[in-house]
Design a protein around this motif. Structure first.
Motif, mmCIF file in Angstrom:
data_model
loop_
_atom_site.group_PDB
_atom_site.id
_atom_site.type_symbol
_atom_site.label_atom_id
_atom_site.label_comp_id
_atom_site.label_asym_id
_atom_site.label_seq_id
_atom_site.Cartn_x
_atom_site.Cartn_y
_atom_site.Cartn_z
ATOM 1 N N GLU A 124 0.825 -1.205 0.000
ATOM 2 C CA GLU A 124 0.000 0.000 0.000
ATOM 3 C C GLU A 124 0.863 1.260 0.000
ATOM 4 O O GLU A 124 0.550 2.245 -0.679
ATOM 5 N N GLN A 125 1.942 1.243 0.784
ATOM 6 C CA GLN A 125 2.849 2.398 0.822
ATOM 7 C C GLN A 125 3.476 2.632 -0.549
ATOM 8 O O GLN A 125 3.578 3.767 -1.021
ATOM 9 N N PHE A 126 3.871 1.548 -1.188
ATOM 10 C CA PHE A 126 4.457 1.633 -2.522
ATOM 11 C C PHE A 126 3.452 2.207 -3.529
ATOM 12 O O PHE A 126 3.756 3.135 -4.277
ATOM 13 N N ALA A 127 2.243 1.654 -3.538
ATOM 14 C CA ALA A 127 1.214 2.105 -4.482
ATOM 15 C C ALA A 127 0.845 3.558 -4.232
ATOM 16 O O ALA A 127 0.725 4.354 -5.170
ATOM 17 N N ASP A 128 0.681 3.927 -2.973
ATOM 18 C CA ASP A 128 0.308 5.304 -2.635
ATOM 19 C C ASP A 128 1.370 6.291 -3.111
ATOM 20 O O ASP A 128 1.044 7.374 -3.619
ATOM 21 N N GLY A 129 2.635 5.908 -2.982
ATOM 22 C CA GLY A 129 3.724 6.783 -3.421
ATOM 23 C C GLY A 129 3.664 7.078 -4.903
ATOM 24 O O GLY A 129 3.815 8.237 -5.325
ATOM 25 N N TYR A 130 3.415 6.053 -5.712
ATOM 26 C CA TYR A 130 3.385 6.266 -7.165
ATOM 27 C C TYR A 130 2.079 6.905 -7.629
ATOM 28 O O TYR A 130 2.063 7.640 -8.623
ATOM 29 N N LEU A 131 0.986 6.654 -6.935
ATOM 30 C CA LEU A 131 -0.263 7.338 -7.274
ATOM 31 C C LEU A 131 -0.112 8.849 -7.071
ATOM 32 O O LEU A 131 -0.612 9.642 -7.872
ATOM 33 N N LYS A 132 0.610 9.237 -6.013
ATOM 34 C CA LYS A 132 0.854 10.662 -5.770
ATOM 35 C C LYS A 132 1.895 11.220 -6.737
ATOM 36 O O LYS A 132 1.724 12.315 -7.283
ATOM 37 N N LYS A 133 2.965 10.481 -6.935
ATOM 38 C CA LYS A 133 4.047 10.947 -7.806
ATOM 39 C C LYS A 133 3.557 11.201 -9.231
ATOM 40 O O LYS A 133 3.927 12.188 -9.870
ATOM 41 N N LEU A 134 2.680 10.308 -9.703
ATOM 42 C CA LEU A 134 2.186 10.411 -11.079
ATOM 43 C C LEU A 134 0.873 11.189 -11.164
ATOM 44 O O LEU A 134 0.295 11.316 -12.238
ATOM 45 N N ARG A 135 0.377 11.660 -10.032
ATOM 46 C CA ARG A 135 -0.860 12.460 -9.977
ATOM 47 C C ARG A 135 -2.009 11.748 -10.683
ATOM 48 O O ARG A 135 -2.698 12.297 -11.531
ATOM 49 N N VAL A 136 -2.212 10.496 -10.294
ATOM 50 C CA VAL A 136 -3.304 9.697 -10.857
ATOM 51 C C VAL A 136 -4.622 10.134 -10.220
ATOM 52 O O VAL A 136 -4.742 10.159 -8.989
ATOM 53 N N LYS A 137 -5.608 10.477 -11.055
ATOM 54 C CA LYS A 137 -6.915 10.873 -10.538
ATOM 55 C C LYS A 137 -7.680 9.603 -10.151
ATOM 56 O O LYS A 137 -8.061 8.806 -10.999
ATOM 57 N N HIS A 138 -7.906 9.421 -8.849
ATOM 58 C CA HIS A 138 -8.569 8.212 -8.346
ATOM 59 C C HIS A 138 -9.230 8.543 -7.019
ATOM 60 O O HIS A 138 -8.938 9.575 -6.398
ATOM 61 N N HIS A 139 -10.130 7.661 -6.547
ATOM 62 C CA HIS A 139 -10.746 7.877 -5.239
ATOM 63 C C HIS A 139 -10.284 6.830 -4.227
ATOM 64 O O HIS A 139 -10.476 7.003 -3.029
ATOM 65 N N SER A 140 -9.669 5.735 -4.719
ATOM 66 C CA SER A 140 -9.156 4.714 -3.811
ATOM 67 C C SER A 140 -8.174 3.829 -4.567
ATOM 68 O O SER A 140 -8.383 3.520 -5.741
ATOM 69 N N MET A 141 -7.112 3.406 -3.898
ATOM 70 C CA MET A 141 -6.182 2.482 -4.553
ATOM 71 C C MET A 141 -6.807 1.103 -4.717
ATOM 72 O O MET A 141 -6.267 0.246 -5.415
ATOM 73 N N GLU A 142 -7.991 0.887 -4.090
ATOM 74 C CA GLU A 142 -8.676 -0.399 -4.212
ATOM 75 C C GLU A 142 -9.716 -0.404 -5.333
ATOM 76 O O GLU A 142 -10.395 -1.416 -5.532
ATOM 77 N N GLN A 143 -9.856 0.710 -6.067
ATOM 78 C CA GLN A 143 -10.778 0.688 -7.202
ATOM 79 C C GLN A 143 -10.130 -0.059 -8.363
ATOM 80 O O GLN A 143 -8.903 -0.141 -8.465
ATOM 81 N N LYS A 144 -10.960 -0.637 -9.219
ATOM 82 C CA LYS A 144 -10.435 -1.396 -10.351
ATOM 83 C C LYS A 144 -9.846 -0.444 -11.378
ATOM 84 O O LYS A 144 -10.379 0.643 -11.614
ATOM 85 N N VAL A 145 -8.765 -0.874 -12.000
ATOM 86 C CA VAL A 145 -8.050 0.018 -12.912
ATOM 87 C C VAL A 145 -8.892 0.344 -14.147
ATOM 88 O O VAL A 145 -8.712 1.387 -14.764
ATOM 89 N N LYS A 146 -9.855 -0.520 -14.494
ATOM 90 C CA LYS A 146 -10.697 -0.264 -15.666
ATOM 91 C C LYS A 146 -11.604 0.947 -15.463
ATOM 92 O O LYS A 146 -12.148 1.491 -16.426
ATOM 93 N N SER A 147 -11.761 1.403 -14.206
ATOM 94 C CA SER A 147 -12.626 2.556 -13.935
ATOM 95 C C SER A 147 -11.926 3.885 -14.198
ATOM 96 O O SER A 147 -12.561 4.934 -14.195
#
Length: 492
Positions: free
Chosen positions: A369-392
């Motif tokens: 989770e720490q790893f995923a959260d870091g890259y979601l922030k670094k790449l400024r991915v628009k999302h509401h949860s790291m547990e949402q499916k990537v197809k959304s």
């Protein structure tokens, strides 16, 4: 056809995607719809054509309120939608894909095969595309499949055509043909909604432009009354600066050396990439660039050739071998090969490096989770949860996930095949900046791109291919569009 979208709202669960969008399409115009990834462009069109029901607002067509229950109903009303996600059936032929659901039949329901083949060739010829209509679609490139989708829309005799990133996989010649057909359709009174992140195309082709930002319509302008800078500022809410970042990498020793590589669609390919260097691969569609990269990564088997990493010969029979040697590959087909669409953002990001998130045979959820959260922030991915499916996610945010999973592998060699396809201008700048930072850290980068300004703007050297063969290599200071295209087309 005159279409008005009034105060359109649309949410998916807790996520509000459209928050009051107004949009007007006039008869006989090419109207650009722009915005960052996740701004709501594709969702707005899917609401308009009945793929998603709207929550609030009105769709008014020629003065009457309409709400289509499904896309077929919109198509019967004269609205065709060329989706960014290809809807090609790979096991059907070109002709069968073109006529799927509208086959020509004679007495007793007998399908008119020869008539359908003749018409298929005619529709493709309108787009200056000439391919064997009996071949299976799975053997076509992504760009060729895109041209089939465009031809299908032309066959419906639509009054409105929605084009969602239609040129993302096309060559310059195919883009020119598409523009010519689009202008001819406009002159016949057909309206086109044109969604693209390629600003040069918008200003060349379109009559008006509407900008969305975070699910809200920001403004509508006539193309000849606005500018690149004004549109970008409306899209991102800030000044974007120079399109390509200043490069400060020190180019070091050769990291990857390829000598005499031979595959099914390329022959005797040789080149090298140095630490801190970005080597761009250019060429027309079908030149063999992607096939070379797939062979290097072990996704396809090479017939012959030598690959050396830091001076030592290596053998790559499968992708696991490449990953073990520190080679990462961002594929051009993010949906088919780059992502597991029904997996979460967290799972997709950590997939290539699960061994680093594990203690023995047990994956550490906290570390993951720490790893995923870091890259979601670094790449400024628009999302509401790291547990949402990537197809959304939107297409551009999906591309960031593919990039993030390979950045997490900390590769020595990073192969990027069309890294900014379907990505908005703000995200492109972010990806370019990351590429520059990786080069400064000593990563050897190979970038395959059909966007010639991108190749010229980001590459230290450019390798040009034509019909499976390297026809030239250009240093940054000698490379021009004219020289690259000369090598790509077989000129001297």
């Amino acid at each position: 056809m005159h279409i008005q979208l009034k105060d359109i709202h649309k949410s998916f669960g807790p996520v509000s995607v459209l928050k009051g969008v107004d949009f007007e399409l006039l008869p006989g115009e090419i109207h650009a719809l722009m915005g960052e990834n996740g701004a709501g462009k594709s969702t707005l069109m899917k609401v308009m054509t009945g793929l998603h029901p709207l929550d609030e607002g009105e769709v008014v067509i020629d003065g009457a309120v309409r709400q289509f229950k499904h896309p077929k109903e919109a198509e019967r009303a004269g609205i065709a939608f060329i989706h960014q996600e290809l809807n090609i059936l790979p096991e059907l032929t070109v002709m069968e894909n073109l006529f799927l659901g509208r086959e020509l039949t004679g007495p007793f329901g007998v399908i008119k095969q020869q008539e359908m083949k003749r018409r298929a060739r005619e529709y493709l010829a309108e787009l200056n595309v000439f391919m064997e209509v009996d071949q299976l679609a799975k053997h076509l490139s992504v760009g060729q499949q895109q041209m089939i989708e465009i031809a299908k829309a032309l066959m419906t005799d639509a009054k409105v055509i929605v084009m969602d990133e239609p040129t993302a996989a096309l060559t310059d010649r195919e883009i020119r043909a598409l523009f010519s057909v689009s202008r001819a359709l406009r002159d016949q009174g057909v309206s086109i909604i044109y969604i693209s992140h390629r600003m040069e195309e918008i200003f060349e082709l379109c009559d008006r432009i509407t900008v969305l930002r975070d699910g809200v319509s920001i403004g509508t302008h006539r193309i000849n009354e606005t500018s690149f800078e004004e549109i970008v500022k409306e899209m991102v809410g800030r000044e974007i600066g120079e399109r390509y970042p200043e490069r400060n990498a020190t180019i070091g020793d050769v990291v990857l050396e390829v000598d005499g590589l031979i595959g099914n669609r390329f022959h005797n390919v040789s080149f090298d990439v140095r630490a801190g260097e970005i080597v761009g691969f250019s060429g027309l569609m079908g030149a063999g660039r992607t096939e070379v990269m797939r062979a290097l990564f072990g996704a396809d088997r090479a017939k012959a050739g030598v690959v050396k990493l830091n001076g030592t010969e290596i053998r790559i029979k499968q992708p696991a071998d490449a990953i073990r040697h520190g080679i990462a590959f961002l594929t051009e087909d993010r949906k088919g090969e780059g992502l597991l669409l029904d997996f979460t953002l967290r799972e997709n990001l950590s997939l290539p490096t699960l061994d680093k998130r594990a203690k023995g045979t047990i994956i550490s959820r906290q570390t993951e989770e720490q790893f995923a959260d870091g890259y979601l922030k670094k790449l400024r991915v628009k999302h509401h949860s790291m547990e949402q499916k990537v197809k959304s996610l939107s297409g551009g945010n999906q591309q960031k996930i593919v990039l993030g999973k390979w950045l997490g592998a900390e590769p020595d060699v990073l192969i990027l095949d069309e890294p900014t396809r379907g990505v908005d201008v703000g995200a492109k700048k972010e990806i370019y900046t990351i590429m520059s930072e990786l080069a400064e850290a000593g990563v050897a980068i190979i970038m395959v791109s059909s966007d010639l300004p991108e190749v010229l703007g980001m590459s230290d050297r450019i390798v040009v291919m034509r019909e499976g063969v390297v026809t030239g290599t250009l240093a940054k200071d000698e490379a021009t569009q004219e020289k690259v295209m000369t090598y790509a087309t077989g000129g001297q």
